[in-house]
Design an enzyme around this catalytic site. Sequence first.
Site, PDB file in Angstrom:
ATOM      1  CE  LYS A   1      -3.861   1.992   2.687  1.00  0.00           C
ATOM      2  NZ  LYS A   1      -4.693   1.843   3.910  1.00  0.00           N
TER       3      LYS A   1
ATOM      4  CB  SER B   1      -8.116   3.635   2.922  1.00  0.00           C
ATOM      5  OG  SER B   1      -7.238   3.077   3.880  1.00  0.00           O
TER       6      SER B   1
ATOM      7  CB  SER C   1      -8.250   0.699   5.774  1.00  0.00           C
ATOM      8  OG  SER C   1      -8.995   1.877   5.665  1.00  0.00           O
TER       9      SER C   1
HETATM   10  N1  GLN Z   1     -12.899   4.116   6.660  1.00  0.00           N
HETATM   11  C1  GLN Z   1     -12.224   4.591   7.811  1.00  0.00           C
HETATM   12  C2  GLN Z   1     -11.834   6.029   7.620  1.00  0.00           C
HETATM   13  O1  GLN Z   1     -12.184   6.557   6.633  1.00  0.00           O
HETATM   14  C3  GLN Z   1     -11.034   3.743   8.107  1.00  0.00           C
HETATM   15  C4  GLN Z   1      -9.883   4.048   7.268  1.00  0.00           C
HETATM   16  C5  GLN Z   1      -8.685   3.198   7.597  1.00  0.00           C
HETATM   17  O2  GLN Z   1      -8.799   2.193   8.277  1.00  0.00           O
HETATM   18  N2  GLN Z   1      -7.538   3.642   7.122  1.00  0.00           N
HETATM   19  O3  GLN Z   1     -11.208   6.634   8.442  1.00  0.00           O
END
Ligand code: GLN
Length: 439
Positions: free
Chosen positions: A28, A103, A127
Amino acid sequence: MKKAEELDRKKAAGHRLGKLAAVPVAIKDNIHVEGEITSCASKFLVNYRAPFTATAVTLMEEEDAIILGKTNLDEFGMGSSTENSALQRTVNPWDLSCSPGGSSGGSAAAVAARLCLLALGTDTGGSIRQPASFCGIVGVKPTYGRVSRYGLVAFASSLDQIGPFTTSSADAALAMEVICRHCPKDATSLSLPPELYTRYITTAIAGQRIGVPWQFLKKANTEVRSAIEQAMEVYRQLGVDVVEIDLDILQYSLAVYYIIATAEASTNLARYDGIRYGTRSKRAITLDEVYEYSRAEGFGAEVKRRILLGTFVLSAGYQDSYYRKAQKVRTLIIKKYREAFSQCDIIAMPSAPTPAFEIGAMKDPLQMYLEDIYTIGVSLAGLPAISTPCGISSAGKPIGLQLIAPQKEEARVMRFAHAFESATHHNIALPPILNEEHL
Ligand code: GLN
């Protein structure tokens, strides 16, 4: 290819090959690989080259993995669909009109499309688990502190964790064996001996108890709920008791998370000033303009929204009513999980409230935040969890089962997931696009 040739020579010379020898891995793009761009999918960092390699990546390279490249994400990890990337568009291999989740959507899509066998993602509030669920693969979120955050660009430091995406829990166990190490360069790294997760993954689970917060799941999407019910039937046949637990407190987890995570993000992202980090605005003349224009031009809308919200909840007049209150509720969530674990060995619930949604379908940011309802409590409590496929919806999209264990018990989540995968084989279903008639 160079690394592969090197490994061929190493093998020919009779040297021992590492645990991940020749395994193609994607990373990532908020995790550093020295000399490569770490963009965080932000316009701000398109030219930023990492000055060192993240510990998790170094550990994989030491075991002879081959790093293929970087994958797309929501800018700085903020989002649940990968649509917040300023640089690329990622689609779901199961349905090209759908989001891969987020994400870490790029890493999940890469593994689901079999472009690589293993990918690293990061999970701050879901995420890894939610994109794994959307893409029909396995994703592990380790206990907070289990995997070093050294070389991971910070979003919310008390929540961020690196973890693997794979197509089976056995593969995840191997990856976890490699990356779960104490790291002196990360002050929050747990000082624990390495565990041989692969060795214990087949240990029987009969006689153990799974807790399900049925009451909290009452409002879940019916297909998702029935997939979880069927999964519990599979466990019953494996000799596991399924008991009801109370986790109603999780209804507050979204509010708590979006205060704490944005507060931490607003301070972490203060470093992008166009001087130390981030592309400097060409329009800027004075110092104030350098900060103001660079940040205005560099950050995307969602990132700005979070900086504004985070700054607000930390501001003098509001800190007590928002930030401190959220910290208190976070402690209650931790306590409630602890109580739940006195009644069961592991907790099961969906990884996401729905199967993958269409790209562009979530117009309201608050609606997108609701995507995280099942994953965020785990992050707030620092617990280990896994998402493994547990069926396909009537529209042909994967559904994920989330399994959650007490802190430091990642071995348990992989063991329970492995037993389920061996009984159902849901994890080996391929996206239709990869079936032979399409190739
Ligand atoms: N969807 C969550 C956010 O927008 C988690 C994102 C993540 O785990 N990086 O913060």
